[in-house]
Design an enzyme around this catalytic site. Structure first.
Site, PDB file in Angstrom:
ATOM      1  N   GLY A 155       0.540  -3.321   6.378  1.00 34.22           N
ATOM      2  CA  GLY A 155      -0.706  -2.664   6.470  1.00 34.22           C
ATOM      3  C   GLY A 155      -1.468  -2.928   7.491  1.00 34.22           C
ATOM      4  O   GLY A 155      -1.416  -3.678   8.241  1.00 34.22           O
ATOM      5  N   GLN A 180      -8.790  -3.544  13.117  1.00 37.77           N
ATOM      6  CA  GLN A 180      -7.720  -4.430  13.947  1.00 37.77           C
ATOM      7  C   GLN A 180      -7.018  -4.031  15.270  1.00 37.77           C
ATOM      8  O   GLN A 180      -6.614  -4.764  15.775  1.00 37.77           O
ATOM      9  CB  GLN A 180      -6.323  -4.574  12.841  1.00 37.77           C
ATOM     10  CG  GLN A 180      -6.925  -5.496  11.596  1.00 37.77           C
ATOM     11  CD  GLN A 180      -5.580  -5.685  10.562  1.00 37.77           C
ATOM     12  OE1 GLN A 180      -5.513  -4.961  10.075  1.00 37.77           O
ATOM     13  NE2 GLN A 180      -5.193  -6.819  10.946  1.00 37.77           N
ATOM     14  N   CYS A 204      -2.349 -12.342   7.717  1.00 40.87           N
ATOM     15  CA  CYS A 204      -2.926 -11.149   8.525  1.00 40.87           C
ATOM     16  C   CYS A 204      -2.398 -11.128   9.673  1.00 40.87           C
ATOM     17  O   CYS A 204      -2.341 -12.198  10.529  1.00 40.87           O
ATOM     18  CB  CYS A 204      -4.529 -11.392   8.285  1.00 40.87           C
ATOM     19  SG  CYS A 204      -5.535 -10.088   9.152  1.00 40.87           S
ATOM     20  N   LEU A 205      -2.235  -9.966  10.348  1.00 37.75           N
ATOM     21  CA  LEU A 205      -1.665  -9.678  11.794  1.00 37.75           C
ATOM     22  C   LEU A 205      -3.212 -10.089  12.627  1.00 37.75           C
ATOM     23  O   LEU A 205      -2.828 -10.534  13.903  1.00 37.75           O
ATOM     24  CB  LEU A 205      -1.682  -8.355  12.039  1.00 37.75           C
ATOM     25  CG  LEU A 205      -0.423  -7.696  11.269  1.00 37.75           C
ATOM     26  CD1 LEU A 205      -0.171  -6.206  11.525  1.00 37.75           C
ATOM     27  CD2 LEU A 205       0.927  -8.180  11.561  1.00 37.75           C
ATOM     28  N   HIS A 237      -6.493  -6.576   0.667  1.00 39.06           N
ATOM     29  CA  HIS A 237      -6.456  -6.994   1.812  1.00 39.06           C
ATOM     30  C   HIS A 237      -7.175  -6.142   2.986  1.00 39.06           C
ATOM     31  O   HIS A 237      -8.407  -6.360   3.606  1.00 39.06           O
ATOM     32  CB  HIS A 237      -5.442  -7.654   2.213  1.00 39.06           C
ATOM     33  CG  HIS A 237      -5.174  -8.205   3.667  1.00 39.06           C
ATOM     34  ND1 HIS A 237      -4.932  -9.453   3.705  1.00 39.06           N
ATOM     35  CD2 HIS A 237      -5.350  -7.594   4.768  1.00 39.06           C
ATOM     36  CE1 HIS A 237      -4.807  -9.719   5.053  1.00 39.06           C
ATOM     37  NE2 HIS A 237      -5.093  -8.730   5.731  1.00 39.06           N
ATOM     38  N   GLU A 238      -6.661  -4.844   3.001  1.00 40.74           N
ATOM     39  CA  GLU A 238      -7.203  -3.679   3.978  1.00 40.74           C
ATOM     40  C   GLU A 238      -8.336  -3.229   3.605  1.00 40.74           C
ATOM     41  O   GLU A 238      -9.251  -3.096   4.575  1.00 40.74           O
ATOM     42  CB  GLU A 238      -6.053  -2.392   3.969  1.00 40.74           C
ATOM     43  CG  GLU A 238      -4.531  -3.056   4.352  1.00 40.74           C
ATOM     44  CD  GLU A 238      -4.559  -3.740   5.471  1.00 40.74           C
ATOM     45  OE1 GLU A 238      -5.320  -3.846   6.251  1.00 40.74           O
ATOM     46  OE2 GLU A 238      -3.515  -4.834   5.575  1.00 40.74           O
ATOM     47  N   HIS A 258     -10.927  -5.706   5.062  1.00 42.61           N
ATOM     48  CA  HIS A 258     -11.049  -5.652   6.433  1.00 42.61           C
ATOM     49  C   HIS A 258     -12.106  -4.358   6.813  1.00 42.61           C
ATOM     50  O   HIS A 258     -12.821  -4.846   7.706  1.00 42.61           O
ATOM     51  CB  HIS A 258      -9.802  -4.856   7.170  1.00 42.61           C
ATOM     52  CG  HIS A 258      -8.780  -6.026   7.504  1.00 42.61           C
ATOM     53  ND1 HIS A 258      -8.965  -7.199   8.432  1.00 42.61           N
ATOM     54  CD2 HIS A 258      -7.366  -6.529   7.408  1.00 42.61           C
ATOM     55  CE1 HIS A 258      -8.119  -7.827   8.958  1.00 42.61           C
ATOM     56  NE2 HIS A 258      -7.013  -7.306   7.982  1.00 42.61           N
TER      57      HIS A 258
HETATM   58 ZN    ZN Z   1      -5.246  -8.368   7.932  1.00 38.08          ZN
END
Ligand code: ZN
Length: 182
Positions: free
Chosen positions: A58, A63, A107-108, A149-150, A153
């Site tokens: 995701g 991001q 998380c990226l 999670h997204e 963000h």
């Molecule tokens: Zn994330």
């Protein structure tokens, strides 16, 4: 497993670097999308390309440094069925019955770090697709975690902001040690 098609609607995506924790774009609530135009379609293509390049399931627009309420996903549910989609101007619908699932989350934007976090084990998000048509997405397993999670963000929140102060500090310390070594 779905085809990991890096573009979107035939638009070729450009891979962007993933913004890391500490950048204000990650802690600022994203703005509503008002134009469902070619620029948005390019953003979606770039987001899919960047998500796959980073091996994520995701990705939220902030991001890659774009403060708009947009996320994309290609993520398995509890039955390991992958769901690929886009979500614009989303609203998180609270589950009718709340059962928590505590699993490792990462998380990226907090690269290579993971920590258990309890979240509702199902999730439903309503919003709009790339044309501005209303859509809904729901799921269980990792997909439920991913949708929540997204969504976070876009509210300017990272999963580490939901951890205890001690756990958050531990994750950030490990991230900083690795980040400095890069
Ligand atoms: Zn994330």
């Amino acid at each position: 497993m779905t085809e990991r098609e890096p573009g979107f609607l035939g638009v070729e995506g450009t891979v962007h670097p993933i913004v890391q924790v500490g950048d204000p774009v990650l802690s600022t609530r994203c703005a509503e999308v008002t134009e469902f135009d070619e620029k948005l379609h390019q953003l979606l293509a770039d987001m899919f390309a960047s998500m796959y390049a980073a091996d994520g399931v995701g990705l939220a627009a902030n991001q890659i440094g774009v403060g708009l309420r947009v996320f994309v996903y290609d993520c398995p549910d509890a039955d390991q069925v992958f769901h690929r989609g886009v979500m614009i101007n989303p609203t998180l619908v609270p589950p009718a019955e709340r059962h928590l699932d505590s699993d490792e989350e990462g998380c990226l934007s907090v690269r290579h770090q993971f920590h258990p976090l309890a979240r509702p084990d199902t999730a439903t998000v309503t919003g709009f697709d790339h044309t501005g048509a209303p859509i809904a997405a729901s799921g269980d397993g990792l997909l439920a975690r991913c949708l929540q999670h997204e969504y976070d963000h876009l509210e300017g929140m990272l999963y580490i902001d939901r951890l205890s102060a001690r756990a958050r500090k531990k994750v950030l310390k490990a991230w900083a040690e690795e980040h400095q070594a890069l």
